[in-house]
Design a protein around this motif. Structure first.
Motif, PDB file in Angstrom:
ATOM      1  N   MET A   1       7.082   3.820  -8.926  1.00 58.65           N
ATOM      2  CA  MET A   1       6.527   2.477  -8.978  1.00 58.65           C
ATOM      3  C   MET A   1       7.637   1.438  -8.866  1.00 58.65           C
ATOM      4  SD  MET A   1       4.275   0.717 -11.956  1.00 58.65           S
ATOM      5  CE  MET A   1       5.547  -0.162 -12.816  1.00 58.65           C
ATOM      6  N   LYS A   2       8.741   1.720  -9.538  1.00 58.89           N
ATOM      7  CA  LYS A   2       9.830   0.749  -9.554  1.00 58.89           C
ATOM      8  C   LYS A   2      10.788   0.964  -8.403  1.00 58.89           C
ATOM      9  CE  LYS A   2       9.241  -0.561 -14.208  1.00 58.89           C
ATOM     10  NZ  LYS A   2       9.776  -0.937 -15.491  1.00 58.89           N
ATOM     11  N   GLU A   3      10.407   1.751  -7.452  1.00 57.62           N
ATOM     12  CA  GLU A   3      11.163   1.930  -6.225  1.00 57.62           C
ATOM     13  C   GLU A   3      12.589   2.415  -6.475  1.00 57.62           C
ATOM     14  OE1 GLU A   3      10.722  -1.872  -4.388  1.00 57.62           O
ATOM     15  OE2 GLU A   3       8.594  -1.596  -4.025  1.00 57.62           O
ATOM     16  N   ASP A   4      12.724   3.209  -7.514  1.00 57.14           N
ATOM     17  CA  ASP A   4      14.026   3.781  -7.825  1.00 57.14           C
ATOM     18  C   ASP A   4      14.057   5.172  -7.217  1.00 57.14           C
ATOM     19  OD1 ASP A   4      16.332   4.752  -8.867  1.00 57.14           O
ATOM     20  OD2 ASP A   4      15.663   4.771 -10.946  1.00 57.14           O
ATOM     21  N   TRP A   5      14.389   5.239  -5.943  1.00 60.03           N
ATOM     22  CA  TRP A   5      14.209   6.507  -5.235  1.00 60.03           C
ATOM     23  C   TRP A   5      15.175   7.568  -5.682  1.00 60.03           C
ATOM     24  CZ3 TRP A   5       9.857   4.965  -4.132  1.00 60.03           C
ATOM     25  CH2 TRP A   5       9.581   3.751  -3.504  1.00 60.03           C
ATOM     26  N   ASP A   6      16.430   7.164  -5.951  1.00 59.00           N
ATOM     27  CA  ASP A   6      17.385   8.165  -6.425  1.00 59.00           C
ATOM     28  C   ASP A   6      16.945   8.722  -7.770  1.00 59.00           C
ATOM     29  OD1 ASP A   6      18.872   7.890  -4.212  1.00 59.00           O
ATOM     30  OD2 ASP A   6      20.361   6.538  -5.082  1.00 59.00           O
TER      31      ASP A   6
ATOM     32  N   GLN B   1      14.229  11.188  -7.277  1.00 57.65           N
ATOM     33  CA  GLN B   1      14.696  12.493  -6.820  1.00 57.65           C
ATOM     34  C   GLN B   1      15.352  13.276  -7.940  1.00 57.65           C
ATOM     35  OE1 GLN B   1      17.035  11.812  -3.209  1.00 57.65           O
ATOM     36  NE2 GLN B   1      15.625  13.270  -2.284  1.00 57.65           N
TER      37      GLN B   1
ATOM     38  N   GLU C   1       7.686   3.604   2.416  1.00 57.01           N
ATOM     39  CA  GLU C   1       8.154   2.439   1.670  1.00 57.01           C
ATOM     40  C   GLU C   1       9.323   1.788   2.396  1.00 57.01           C
ATOM     41  OE1 GLU C   1       7.151   0.903  -1.065  1.00 57.01           O
ATOM     42  OE2 GLU C   1       5.416   2.206  -1.325  1.00 57.01           O
ATOM     43  N   TRP C   2       9.954   2.529   3.263  1.00 57.38           N
ATOM     44  CA  TRP C   2      11.120   2.012   3.966  1.00 57.38           C
ATOM     45  C   TRP C   2      10.694   1.444   5.308  1.00 57.38           C
ATOM     46  CZ3 TRP C   2      16.300   2.905   2.088  1.00 57.38           C
ATOM     47  CH2 TRP C   2      16.330   3.570   0.859  1.00 57.38           C
TER      48      TRP C   2
END
Lengths: 607, 585, 310
Positions: B92-97, B100, B131-132
């Motif tokens: 949700m918070k777009e914290d992709w790392d 993962q 999202e990208w």
């Protein structure tokens, strides 16, 4: 970097932040409220037993007693007790925590995959998190078991029969354990920094075979030098462009660069790739205040919500006058002698596919806040997501043929500057939040920033120690440890508890949830109003939500005390944030200690 | 007093010992004896084997995972749940790392929980990639999802579903997304070291469809040779995937403008794949195994049996009909006497009902057969019913994968006229884009002439959506060319006038004036192409021509051309975003 | 939570603290309760006591009679359920009284990870003593308890007797006016016992007040000026040791190194004074008799107040 709750400047935060009454006043009010409430409750309870007059007298005496204790607290005794706590910790093999830490570092390689986009971030957040968990664990074990152990084996008898004040016993222990934690934290800090630096240090190889003559530049102009790529180390390689002397800085990969130099020996050219540079960052940003223009160009507080669950970013529509405007203040020429670096991260939202091959472009416009009519177009850009896109604002640049002097024309005399960002493509959107665009002031010293990150851990450690000691004044060892763990976990999930307590979370409390499960109502469906549901809702409110709400607002806010993110993402921890955190910690420390004094005073130490 | 306490302790010890007995039986390990006879071991060992949850050799044990499992003190379910929540937050918070890293931790805790691997891989490939904005990033994340699955397969090398998902994401996600052109290009050029085997593949195998096919085949191999289970997945769909990939590959080649020999080979291969698929014995939910290609022979057998029945007493059927006709009312007889076209609606109804009564079923026929051969006749009826039932099942199952359609398509596309038509249309489109209108027109016409041959050769295809929407697009393009050449309508000798006419009826192209009258007279209920049929090319055309806002999500769905096969695939692919996997908790 | 016990007893309510009274209890009682607040044990029932300056006062009684409870109440380790405990005219919960008190707990509860010097230094700091005073006192005390040879050893290595002695040193670190000793001779060998008793008497000679409790009658008899005998939380007997024992009108003569001629001479003297020689050898432990009779009596007729003689 994502900053969901950016702090205002320290004094503003402490005393008044416009609409906010200021943290200090809230604290004062809360303290007064709690004290009055506590006195009232104890008066009522004592009245039942002794009658109102006697009860009042007793409470007055207790207060006098407490003040007396506070007034007569002797530094020497506190120090003696602290030193005893330190000696006790050492005897209780506190060093084991350190050994565990070293073991974790040794095996960290198993968990951590350096092939990530930014290994420095991963490693830094790992060491900081590991350290804080370990140190908090240690703090809570030390603090929770110490007093109960003393009471258990009656060593406390020889202490309380000396002219020792309760305050000194509680404070002495807390400070002693905090001192142990501090020492340990220092050692761990040095080790972790060394670990991260050492692990991430690497170099690549570059040989003549890897290089080709440089390709022609725009317009087919031949360019001197060579280009190529280095060997792969730690799952990445760098593109390099070397000048005719064989010197150059590599392209960044995994957040760092290498310097390449050529050495000619025996007529053969060898290339030396230097160590990873610029690996750790501590960017010092100047954040601005964000405001918006809506699609008809009128000022607005927010942009458009494109339907994200997360409301962090606000969106502006392309091809319209809609824009996001940051007003930066304190922009002085001394801080930016070579012009201003504008760092930005822009989120893109497309309403139609458009050209897949091309990004969405936008424009950066500068304005003088004192003369907002005149706009200077800096440049157009293509939005880059989830990465920092740096744009240079030179001291002098050309707009519509006219020369513009940055500090003379654009930045106002009192150091204010407006940066306006708009999206150029119709029906496509840019998403922005306040911290997404900032002026890059300078690169701070990474290790100092790292140390600041440790200060935040230190604050958490001190708080947990204080809480542990306070619980242990009236609970036995294991129970007070559990209570401290509960406090800690609650502190990390404070926001979640608050949500539950305020009834924002979907599905309501346990009673309502149970009812929904049994009647097969989903989370969002409206409950019919009947005696049963009303009773259930109220029992939820009183039995679960109420206590949860109170818990959420009395637990230490460990969640926001953590500054791991700043360090990991390579941003300087602002002094304001640090001081705010210290103040928060002190503000929590004081009432916890007072509670500890009271509890300990009320109990009989002998059995 | 002391004695009683002693007795009590004794009792405890006995109870403990007694409890240990079932435990030891229960947890007895499996042992290979001296003469290679294998003892199955206790219940626990058997269960472990059955669910394949034990790391059988020391090398398979993952130290990190084991450490973390130990560290959770048996609360790994709880820990995994918390982490799952954390992953959702990170997403949700777009914290992709962060996402993962959390996924890594979850899978370390629950390496054998297939749904975690499948759901999260899908999450990464399908939800995070979009999202990208930059397609390079999107490609990266699609690939991350695939890598995640491959990692999952390392822990669960008996799980065909994981491989199936790899195949699906590699094929369908990369091959049908909005960015399919870019994805397929990046995939061909990819030399990611973390992407196993990819660098080893020869250049001409580096096609996402072919690689997808490879994984589907590996999955099938697991099922066939190692007896792995595909659980609740539809076996028809499961086994059809390699063939479908080959078909998609052939289609994609044409879209890339690759025809000639390569295209022909691709379609010939596709035909081969599809034929083999038809011959494969596949279990059904009806409890029988079927071959899809069995249908026609079965129906022939049914006809043969019916013939045999009729031959027992050749005139019997006619006799029965006559008897029944005699019993009809006057009204009914009148109605039937009126020629079909001239009946009133009432007459039509009456005649229809009468006709039904006149029909003689095989059973009715058999019942009237003379005593001597009645048993034989009834036996024949029984056979026919059995055959028919089987055929019906196969017919139904065929629809699941649109068997007939694809069989015909494969046969059709590999013919020279079809290949030529496709190539010419592609060239004409290119010419049109370059505004070389007369050449474009000529090329179109040549293409249509070729396609005419195809339609003539496969008449069943004529009014099918098939020719695919691409033929209709070509007609539309041709029509535009004509318009720009100031010709208001199709020429008289237009080869595909029937197709064009259908399009006019559906308003898929503007109706030129001289067709107004004729089209207007056509009955409305002509076999119309499914409106959704426009999806694939329609969106593409939009994107290239006038840029109409097309919501991103919608174009992502794709491939409506393969409507029926597609429709059951989303159900096979991991659940929708909002649905957590059913067995996740 | 019940209202703080601290609040229950008002400090130094006595109007004019008599300077020669060091410890005073008024109607002091203590009830132990269980977790639910139910009464479990009445450890002390309305005790009235006075200990005067310069005397050695012994609390005597069998195990569980309330001796230790009394001491803990006086030291503020427990809060009284009723009545008052005053030390130096101040309430027992007042911290400042501790400046003038030294306490040796029943078993020296000290930090076993400290050595003798560190222990004394630590307690010295608790009295807020400046460094040089501490150093001096530590030296004196270690010498006094004869632990010079072991002052650098951690207490965990100490024998029971050594622990006892360092405990005593700890209790004397502040040169207290009142010394409270809980079972001072337990765990000591006979020589240690003797030394401890000598020390106690020595302390009295220095003008200190000593309150000790013991269940060893010989100790009490040897050193105490006055004793109180407790049984089941009640005061049974209170008075001077000599007068308590004098009641029997018995004279004991003990001597050593007498020749038979001397013994005859003494017998003659007694006869001359119209006395009867009861016995000349093996004197009975008369306190023991007194104690046993009190215990028997109170068990036979519970609730009877002890006679109090001064």
């Amino acid at each position: 970097m994502v900053l969901e709750n950016p702090y205002p400047p320290y004094l503003e935060w402490l005393f008044s932040a416009g609409y906010n009454p200021g943290a200090f006043w809230i604290w004062l009010l809360t303290m007064t409220g709690v004290i009055v409430f506590g006195l009232l409750v104890s008066w009522i309870l004592s009245s039942v037993r002794y009658g109102p007059m006697k009860a009042g007298d007793l409470i007055f005496k207790a207060l006098v007693n407490l003040t007396d204790d506070l007034a007569h607290t002797s530094p020497r005794r506190v120090f003696a007790l602290s030193r005893l706590a330190v000696q006790e910790s050492i005897r209780r093999r506190v060093i084991a925590a350190f050994i565990v830490f070293v073991v974790i570092l040794l095996f960290a390689g198993w968990f951590l995959n350096p092939g990530k986009t930014d290994p420095a971030e991963l490693y830094l957040s790992f060491v900081l998190t590991a350290t804080s968990y370990l140190i908090l664990l240690m703090a809570l074990i030390l603090s929770a078991f110490s007093l109960p152990a003393d009471i258990q084996n009656r060593t406390i008898h020889t202490i309380v029969t000396k002219p020792v004040r309760t305050t000194e016993i509680i404070l002495g222990r807390t400070l002693g354990f905090a001192a142990v934690g501090t020492g340990l934290l220092l050692v761990m800090g040095v080790f972790s920094y060394g670990f991260v630096v050492r692990t991430l240090d690497h170099t690549h190889e570059l040989s003549e075979d890897d290089l080709d003559p440089r390709s022609a530049g725009p317009g087919g102009v031949a360019r001197p030098g060579k280009e190529g790529q280095t060997t792969v180390t730690r799952e990445h390689r760098h593109q390099v462009v070397l000048d005719e002397n064989g010197h150059g800085i590599s392209e960044p990969a995994q957040g760092h660069v290498h310097e390449v130099t050529a050495v000619t020996r025996d007529g053969k050219t060898e290339y030396r790739v230097g160590p990873a540079a610029n690996q750790f960052k501590a960017r010092v940003p100047v954040y601005g205040k964000l405001s918006f223009l809506d699609r008809s160009g009128r000022p607005a507080e927010k942009g458009i919500n494109v339907g994200n669950e997360w409301l962090y970013r606000s969106y502006i529509e392309g091809g319209t006058p809609a824009a996001a405007i940051w007003r930066f203040s304190g922009v002085r020429p001394d801080d930016f002698p070579d012009g201003i670096n504008l760092d930005m991260t822009i989120r893109v939202f497309r309403t139609y596919k458009g050209d897949v091959e091309k990004g969405i472009s936008g424009s950066i416009t500068l304005r003088n806040p004192k003369n907002p009519k005149v706009k200077y177009l800096l440049r157009n850009f293509v939005a880059k997501e989830f990465a920092i896109d740096r744009h240079k604002i030179p001291l002098k640049f050309k707009d519509k043929g006219a020369e513009v002097d940055l500090f003379r024309d654009v930045v106002s005399d009192d150091g204010e500057l407006d940066v306006e960002i708009g999206c150029l493509e119709r029906a496509q959107f840019f998403g922005v939040a306040k911290p997404d665009v900032y002026l890059f002031k300078r690169e701070g010293t990474p290790w100092i920033n790292f140390a600041k990150g440790y200060v935040a851990i230190w604050l958490q450690m001190v708080l947990i120690t204080a809480v542990g000691v306070t619980w242990s004044t009236f609970l036995n060892g294991p129970v007070s440890m559990l209570a401290t763990i509960a406090t800690m976990v609650g502190g990390y999930f404070r926001e979640f508890l608050d949500e539950l307590g305020r009834g924002i979370a979907l599905g309501g409390g346990p009673m309502e949830s149970l009812y929904r499960i049994l009647t097969q109502n989903n989370l969002t469906s409206e409950l019919e109003r009947s005696i049963t549901t009303v009773v259930l809702l109220w029992s939820d409110k009183l039995l679960f939500r109420g206590p949860l709400y109170i818990a959420a607002h009395t637990l230490p806010d460990l969640e926001s005390l953590s500054d791991v993110n700043y360090v990991a993402k390579g941003y300087n921890i602002p002094l304001d944030v640090l001081t705010i955190h210290v103040t928060m910690a002190v503000g929590y420390f004081i009432p916890v200690m007072i509670l500890g004094f009271l509890f300990f005073k009320m109990r009989e130490v002998a059995k | 007093m002391n004695r009683s306490s002693f007795v009590r302790k004794l009792v405890y010890i006995v109870i403990i010992a007694l409890l240990l007995v079932p435990l030891s039986i229960y947890s007895q390990p499996s042992v290979v004896g001296a003469n290679n006879e294998v003892s199955e071991g206790g219940k626990l060992a058997q269960l472990r084997k059955e669910y394949q949850i034990s790391e059988s050799s020391l090398g398979e044990i993952d130290p990190t995972g084991e450490t973390i499992k130990l560290a959770t003190l048996g609360l790994r379910g709880v820990a995994a749940n918390l982490l799952w929540h954390k992953a959702e937050q990170a997403k949700m918070k777009e914290d992709w790392d962060g996402l993962q890293a959390t996924l890594d931790q979850i899978t370390k805790l629950e390496p054998h929980f297939i749904t975690v691997w499948r759901y999260q891989a899908w999450n990464v490939s399908y939800n995070i990639s979009v999202e990208w904005d930059d397609y390079h990033d999107r490609y990266f994340w699609v690939k991350e999802g695939i890598k995640f699955l491959l990692r999952g397969f390392r822990y669960n090398d008996h799980e065909p579903r994981v491989l199936y998902d790899v195949g699906w994401t590699t094929g369908q996600k990369m091959g049908t997304a909005d960015e399919k052109v870019q994805y397929r290009r990046l995939f061909r050029e990819d030399d990611d070291e973390e992407f196993p085997d990819h660098r080893l593949r020869p250049q001409n195998r580096r096609d996402n469809w072919l690689v997808g096919q490879e994984y589907f085949e590996k999955a099938i191999h697991l099922v066939e040779d190692r007896g792995a289970s595909i659980r609740r997945q539809n076996p028809l769909v499961f086994f059809s995937e390699p063939a479908m990939c080959q078909i998609d590959y052939a289609i994609a080649l044409a879209e890339d403008g690759i025809f000639e020999e390569k295209g022909k080979v691709a379609w010939t291969d596709a035909d081969g794949y599809w034929t083999r698929f038809g011959q494969r014995s596949i279990p059904t939910t009806f409890g029988i195994e079927i071959r899809l290609s069995e249908y026609e022979p079965l129906m022939e057998q049914v006809t043969a049996v019916a013939k045999k029945l009729d031959d027992i007493e050749p005139d019997l059927r006619q006799k029965i009909i006559e008897e029944r006709r005699a019993k009809l009312t006057q009204d009914e007889r009148d109605a039937m006497d009126v020629p079909q076209q001239k009946r009133t609606p009432e007459q039509m109804r009456v005649a229809f009902e009468a006709q039904i009564r006149l029909n003689v079923s095989m059973k009715e026929l058999a019942d009237r057969v003379g005593q001597a051969r009645r048993e034989e006749a009834q036996k024949l009826v029984e056979d026919a019913v059995k055959l028919q039932e089987r055929a019906n099942i196969i017919g139904r199952e065929r629809d699941v994968v649109n068997f007939k359609y694809w069989r015909m398509r494969c046969q059709l596309e590999k013919t020279d006229p079809a290949l030529n038509a496709r190539r010419l249309i592609y060239e004409a489109d290119e010419l049109y884009k370059l505004t070389q209108l007369p050449e474009a027109r000529r090329t179109y016409e040549e293409a249509f002439a070729n396609w005419r041959k195809v339609v003539d050769q496969f008449p069943e295809m004529a009014d099918d959506a098939i020719g695919g929407t691409s033929i209709e697009d070509a007609i539309r393009g041709y029509f535009d060319v004509l318009k720009q050449l100031d010709e208001p309508s199709f020429p008289k000798d237009f080869a595909l006038m029937d197709v064009a006419r259908n399009m006019m009826i559906r308003n898929a192209i503007p109706i030129p004036p001289e067709f107004m009258e004729t089209i207007g007279q056509q009955p409305a209920g002509q076999p119309a192409v499914d409106e959704n049929g426009e999806g694939e090319k329609g969106a593409g055309a939009n994107a290239e021509g006038e840029t109409q806002p097309v919501p991103e999500e919608k174009t992502d769905e794709e491939k409506a051309g393969d409507a029926s096969t597609e429709s059951d695939k989303p159900a096979e692919a991991p659940a929708k975003e909002s649905d957590p996997p059913a067995d996740a908790k | 939570m019940a209202s703080p016990a601290v609040l229950e007893s008002a400090p130094s309510a006595s109007p004019e603290p008599r300077t020669d009274v060091v410890i005073e209890t008024r109607n002091l009682s203590k009830i132990y309760r269980d977790f639910w607040g139910r009464q479990k044990v009445r450890a002390l029932k309305a005790l009235d006591l006075e200990v005067r300056r310069g005397e050695i006062f012994g609390l005597l009684g069998p195990n569980g009679s309330g001796k230790t409870t009394t001491i803990k109440l006086l030291l503020g380790l427990l809060f009284p359920t009723g009545g008052q405990a005053l030390v130096f005219g101040k309430d027992a919960s007042d911290v400042t009284k501790n400046e003038r008190i030294g306490y040796l707990p029943e078993e020296s509860y000290l930090y076993r990870f400290l050595n003798a010097e560190e222990t004394l230094d630590f307690y010295g700091r608790l009295f807020d003593m400046p460094a040089h005073v501490r150093r001096q006192r530590i030296g004196e005390l270690i010498h006094m308890v004869k632990l010079d040879w072991a002052k650098r050893r951690q207490l965990r290595e100490y024998s029971k007797g050594m622990t006892r002695r360092i405990g005593l040193a700890q209790a004397l670190i502040n040169d207290p006016e009142l010394i409270v000793l809980d079972e001072p001779t337990t765990g000591l060998d006979p020589i240690g016992c003797r030394e401890m008793k000598d020390l106690i008497i020595e302390l009295r000679e220095k003008g200190k007040t000593v309150l000790m409790c013991s269940h060893l009658l010989a100790d009490v008899q040897d050193v105490c000026d006055r004793i109180a005998i407790l049984h089941q939380g009640e005061l049974r007997e209170l008075g001077r040791v000599d007068s308590l024992l004098k009641i029997r009108d018995v004279t004991e003569i003990r001597a050593s190194g007498l020749s038979d001629a001397a013994k005859d001479e003494i017998k003659a003297v007694i006869a001359r004074h119209n006395g009867n020689l009861v016995s000349m050898d093996n004197p009975t432990s008369t306190l023991e008799e007194l104690f046993l009779s009190i215990v028997q009596e109170s068990e036979a007729r519970p609730g009877r107040r002890a006679r109090v003689e001064n």
